[in-house]
Scaffold this active site. Structure first.
Site, PDB file in Angstrom:
ATOM      1  CG  ASN A 205     -10.064   3.005  12.262  1.00 48.04           C
ATOM      2  OD1 ASN A 205     -10.704   3.897  12.774  1.00 48.04           O
ATOM      3  ND2 ASN A 205      -9.341   3.183  11.156  1.00 48.04           N
TER       4      ASN A 205
ATOM      5  CG  ASN B  41      -6.081  -4.619  17.670  1.00 48.82           C
ATOM      6  OD1 ASN B  41      -6.838  -5.006  18.542  1.00 48.82           O
ATOM      7  ND2 ASN B  41      -5.852  -5.318  16.570  1.00 48.82           N
TER       8      ASN B  41
ATOM      9  N   GLY C  82      -4.407  10.776   7.624  1.00 44.29           N
ATOM     10  CA  GLY C  82      -4.406  10.028   8.868  1.00 44.29           C
ATOM     11  C   GLY C  82      -3.028   9.986   9.501  1.00 44.29           C
TER      12      GLY C  82
ATOM     13  CG  ASP D 224      -2.865   5.303   9.800  1.00 45.98           C
ATOM     14  OD1 ASP D 224      -3.214   6.432   9.400  1.00 45.98           O
ATOM     15  OD2 ASP D 224      -3.510   4.265   9.518  1.00 45.98           O
TER      16      ASP D 224
ATOM     17  CG  ASP E 130      -0.365   0.355   7.486  1.00 46.91           C
ATOM     18  OD1 ASP E 130      -0.535  -0.788   7.936  1.00 46.91           O
ATOM     19  OD2 ASP E 130      -0.261   1.357   8.209  1.00 46.91           O
TER      20      ASP E 130
ATOM     21  CB  THR F  13      -9.366  -1.231  10.020  1.00 52.41           C
ATOM     22  OG1 THR F  13      -8.944  -1.488  11.368  1.00 52.41           O
ATOM     23  CG2 THR F  13     -10.861  -1.460   9.909  1.00 52.41           C
TER      24      THR F  13
ATOM     25  CB  THR G 269     -18.867 -23.215  -0.550  1.00 60.41           C
ATOM     26  OG1 THR G 269     -19.929 -23.744  -1.348  1.00 60.41           O
ATOM     27  CG2 THR G 269     -19.211 -21.783  -0.117  1.00 60.41           C
TER      28      THR G 269
END
Length: 258
Positions: free
Chosen positions: A9, A11, A108, A110, A130, A133, A187
């Protein structure tokens, strides 16, 4: 030689294989609108820089979770290498593994490729993590069957959501916090603790639950861009295999032309 394209998604990773050995690899941002000619302008120059010629490539396989990208990559293969592309999961490159889930066709590419390569390389029951994304956790049993898994937001997606939906929180890099304390003093530190150690805790908790459900000893294999970073700070993984998906493509291509 085999040219493999792993289309994610975020690269597309191209790898040139001699057998199951990767000779070189290249990465480009995923854009389903990119034409075959655009791929050629970029990749043919890189091939030459690495000392290879287009004539060296006699097979091309595509594994894609972005269906719209397949057409232009297929055009690229036919026009510039005079090779009919192999598409992972289709025709002679069917998965040939049991996909024991409610909707097998939704798996999928992958994740199927990871299951194939992991079973080829490691014995017994497996949990494959894995980092892409999305971060996926997949159960592959000792026979090589895909048994299901988990999809979680990738760590960068989580950070994007945190920063994008708040007014004052800054963008930070994904890295281990400077100390092991989980009580941040500012923060940025508090954000990094929440993202980094929160992700480690999520992984460890989910994998522990998966192992309990599998009910047999299971090796945990990690792949994807952040696997090495997290491997330094958890004992969760039995192996880190950065080329798992690409190797799955090479294994599948070998079966398709056999």
């Amino acid at each position: 030689m085999l040219l493999a394209a792993d289309v994610g998604n975020t690269n597309v990773v191209f790898a040139l294989f001699d057998g199951l050995t990767i000779k070189t690899r290249w990465r480009i941002a995923t854009d389903p609108r990119r034409t075959g000619d655009e791929y050629a302008v970029w990749l043919l120059q890189l091939l030459q820089i690495e000392g290879f010629a287009r004539e060296d490539i006699d097979a091309f396989i595509i594994g894609s979770v972005v269906p719209r990208a397949i057409h232009n990559l297929s055009v690229f293969s036919r026009k510039y290498f005079d090779v009919e592309p192999i598409v992972a999961g289709q025709g002679s490159a069917a998965w040939r593994i049991a996909i024991d889930v409610d909707q097998p066709n939704s798996l999928g590419a992958d994740r199927a490729l990871n299951a194939i390569a992991a079973h080829d390389s490691y014995e017994g029951d497996l949990v494959v993590v894995d980092f892409g994304t999305a971060t996926t956790f997949d159960a592959v049993d000792f026979t090589g069957a895909y048994k299901g898994g988990i999809i979680a937001p990738g760590i960068n997606l989580s950070l994007d959501a945190l920063v994008g939906n708040t007014a004052k929180l800054p963008r930070i890099a994904i890295e281990k916090p400077a100390t092991d304390s989980v009580i941040g003093r500012n923060t940025e530190d508090q954000m990094l603790i929440g993202v980094f150690w929160g992700y480690v805790a999520m992984m460890e908790g989910l994998v522990s639950r998966m192992k309990d459900e599998i009910g047999r000893p299971a090796k945990v294999v990690a792949t994807g861009g952040l696997a090495l970073l997290f491997d330094e700070h958890t004992d969760l993984f039995d192996a880190v295999d950065s080329d798992l998906t690409l190797r799955g493509l090479a294994i599948l291509a070998g079966r398709a032309v056999a």
